[in-house]
Structures are given as structure tokens and as C-alpha cells.
Design an enzyme around this catalytic site. Sequence first.
Site, PDB file in Angstrom:
ATOM      1  N   GLY A   1       0.841  -1.189   0.000  1.00  0.00           N
ATOM      2  CA  GLY A   1       0.000   0.000   0.000  1.00  0.00           C
ATOM      3  C   GLY A   1       0.868   1.227   0.000  1.00  0.00           C
ATOM      4  CB  CYS A   2       0.076   4.734  -0.685  1.00  0.00           C
ATOM      5  SG  CYS A   2       0.786   6.368  -0.702  1.00  0.00           S
ATOM      6  CD  GLN A   3      -0.597   7.405   4.295  1.00  0.00           C
ATOM      7  OE1 GLN A   3      -0.291   7.472   5.472  1.00  0.00           O
ATOM      8  NE2 GLN A   3      -1.333   8.324   3.711  1.00  0.00           N
ATOM      9  CB  SER A   4       0.455   0.409   5.975  1.00  0.00           C
ATOM     10  OG  SER A   4      -0.761   0.141   5.313  1.00  0.00           O
TER      11      SER A   4
ATOM     12  CB  ALA B   1      -2.543   2.877  -0.207  1.00  0.00           C
TER      13      ALA B   1
END
Lengths: 141, 412
Positions: A51-54, A119
Site C-alpha cells: 500500500g501507499c502508507q503501509s 492504500a
Amino acid sequence: MSTLLEIEKEILSDFELFDTWEEKYHYIIELGQKLGPLEDKYKIEEYKIKGCQSSVWLNGEERDGKLFFSADSDSTFVKGEIALLMMVLSGQTAEDVLEAKLEFIDALGLRQHIAVTRANGLASMIKQMKTYAFAMSSANK
Amino acid sequence: MTPFNINKIRSEFPILSEKAYGKPLVYFDNAASSQKPKVVIDALVDYYSTTNANVHRGVHFLSQKASTAFDAVREKVKTFINASSEREIIFVRGTTEAINLVASTYGRKNIGQGDEILISAMEHHSNIVPWQMLCEEKGAVLKVIPMNEKGELLMDQLPALLTDRTKFVSVVHISNSLGTKNPVKEIIRQAHAKGIPVLVDGAQSTAHEVIDVQDLDADFFTFSGHKILAPTGIGCLYGKLHLLEAMPPYQGGGEMISSVSFEKTTYNEVPFKFEAGTPNIADVIALGTAIDYWKQLDRKAAGAWEKELLNYATKLISEIPTVTLIGIAAEKASVVSFVIEGVNAMDAGMFLDTKGIAVRTGYHCTEPVMHFFKIPGTIRASFMFYNTKEEIDALAENLTKAIALLQTHSVA
């Protein structure tokens, strides 16, 4: 073993105790902190949902005709979300996992908080869990 | 004693007295989008209530009223950034569209195989991707001015990066993820010495500095309305007139033509050549109102207040154990970006959200910056002149709580 819908109902009744987003957040963080460890051998690209943040690492395996999941994430909140999904889906048959509508997620009242982190990837996690179920059910046919 | 009347200023922004989950809203996501003063919101309502009609076509009362209000804004923008002619102002959707416009018109016409385009290591994706697309199409090469660990450009490397093949420089004025204020005037001076035009991405700087495109000698300058108190969906591209005149049009349609037949179309003059279709009339007019707001604001005092907020936040946040600031350039705008050991940025951001505090977490559309610092993203608090020290106190206090809850291991 309770059925999938029964577990969903139990989770929802737990959530009814919470009035605020803050309380729900703390509950999910707690679930995340309690989520059992994932063996290091699964913390590789092959098991990763990016994902974008995790990032999430997810493994599914068959035991006694049931599907069991284990997972980890660099975000405790995301781990809490996985824990919720695992409470419902882990230990169920592949068929039940495949058919699960997971309507309880909407009833939790979390969408507005998790949809924004696009994300965050709840949908990707569900998809990956269903992919494991599909593979297991196809292999057993 | 605050240097200017912060209470009065806050009362001009209706959203600042809103609550988030029943708690006072603390809005620290200003680098993503600013809030709007009531006069700007009223301008939109007023336009649709009293003026709405298409511009530049109708002979009727409303169309003339709308056209007059619309046209007046170009003059206001000209003064706001000190362009030499209002014809140098092109209305676009925002900085992203402005950069894409320059890449697709000036870039397509003037950049060829083996040519080089120079950007910096701290560009927003919107000042990377349009140039990469152009490079791919033309077989050109994208070069990057590197930065140091503080988040400052390595200016000593610039002369060697401006080669005989460099055809364009596009550089951010103030970094959205680090807050670094880049020495764009010096970059422009060096580029011009080699005859290379420069675009300055002013998406962040326009809210924090008085912009003077002539003093900078920028060839192109871009900004987005929504980051400077105006509505979303409107922004401006400034370009030197002789460059704009030599550029091919961007999109085809109405307004941008002079005459059309099936055999041949001749294009309208600058700036209309670049403004195909019905423009964003309401938002342009409200942008004009936002510029009026900036004009009556004591910008020197506002700037000093933002500096004070930055220093205060920098001190408070850097004093929290296990916090590392990302972006500690000597010259900075009011942005504090940081990471916390053993705490996921998104988890911390969501914790702050439960307390009514709005920050941004993640890459901030500057993924290469995150790769440079080898971090998976930052927590970013960005301040505007309407923020207060009490709000920063709330941020620091709740960050400490977030760390106590979320830190996955004890950090010595």
C-alpha cells in the site's frame, strides 16, 4: 466453531459499546497489538500486499479442511483491521470464505476513516484472503 | 502579545470554528489545501446568485457583468505576482495542469532527442511525471539536482548539471514535504547565463511569500488557487509573453480560436490561445476575492507569525524523544515533517485525527524524497498565518500520547 455470520454479529455487538471514532480507533489498535506474530519466512515480497502508507504480509494455509490466516503489517491499525478479518475468516472452510459478504465491515462505521487512506488496502486484504480460499477450494476439487 | 490580531483573522475563516468529532478542529494540513475566508465563500455564492452567465460571448446584461468580473481578475493576478502584462496570466485548473501545459506545448516544440531537462531532488510528482512523459516521447533525459541530508539543494553541483544539452529547468520554489525554500533566483540566474528557460513551481511558495516574477526573472511560474485561500479547480500559469506567443496551443475548442473553417483554424491571441472552452468563471472570480484578501493582509506580519509558529513547532516537536525531523534546511517555510521511531506515520496521523488534529502522513506525492531519506513516509504539520501556538501545544501533547500508545518497542 461459530459460523461466519455469528462471529460478525459478535464483533458488531462489541462495537456497539463504542460511541466515538476515538474509542473504535483504540479498540482496533488493541486488536492490532494482540495479533499473533507472522513467521519471518512469510515477510517477503511474495506475501506482501503493498500500500501507499503501509505494507501487509499475509499467509493462508489449510489445516483439517479449514483455512487459517496469519499476517503482519508495519501499521498497528492495519494489523487491527486484519485481526478483525481473521476473527471472521480464519478457521472457516474455503467455500465459506469465498462466499463471505463481510457486510459487518460497513456496519462498524469505519468506512469514513479507512476509505480515505486509499492504500490502507482493506479491499486488497479481503481479495488476497479470497484468493487463498479459491486456491484451496480449486485444489480440493 | 501576537504580532497581529490572530483572533480577528481566525474569525474570518468559518471552518476554523468547526469541530471534528466534537473537538475543536486543529487544521495543520495547509500545504495540501488552505482554508477559505468567508469573503471567498461569499464570492462564489454571490456569483451564482447575481452574475452567472457564460463570458465573452453574450450580448446580454449578465454575460457582460460576468465577463467584466472575470476579466478584472487577470489584472489582479498580474499585480499579485508582479507580471509585466495581464496577457502573461493563463487560467488553468492548478499547478499540475500548468506544468503539463508547459511540458506539452513549450516542451514538445523545443525539446528533442538527447536533450536534457533539469529538475530537483525534492519535486512533487506533478513536476516529475509530466517531464518524464515528455522525455519518453522525445528520447530526452531527465536530470536531477541532488540534495543533502538537511533537505537543501547541492548548489555547487548546478553548474555542471547545466550542460549544452540542457533545454529546460523546472524547479520547486518551496518543497511541500520538507519545507525547504530553494534559491530559485540563483538557479534562474545560472540557467539564463546559458540561455536556458526556467519554470518555478510556486504551489507552496505563493501562500508564504510575496511573489515577484520579474524580480525572480522566472520564465514560467505556476500556482494553485486552493492553496492560497481561493477555491479548488483554479490556478494560474505565468509565462513571459514572448515565450507564450511562440508556443503552440494546448487544447483545442472554443475561446482559443480566432476563426475556424474545415480547411484551417487560426488561433486566438495569448492568453486565450491556452484557455479552450468555457473557463472556470466562478472560481476565477473567487480567486480575485482571495487576492483582495491577501492585499489587505499585513503580509509582513503574517510571514513573521508563520516563522514564529515554525520555530515554536520545530522546538516542541524535536524535543519529543524518538522524533526525528525530516527537512531541516536553513531556509524553510512553515512545514514540519518528521518520523517517530517504532511508530507508523499513518497510525499516528489517525490518532491525531481522533483528537480533531488534521495532519498529513505518507509520501506527500514526493516519493523520491522518501527514498532519499530511506523512510516509508512522514507525518507533516503545515502551518498558515491563521494557526496558533495553542494548536501546536495540542499537537505536541497528543504526539506524546500517540507514542506512548503506539511505539512497538521500548526505545532507549
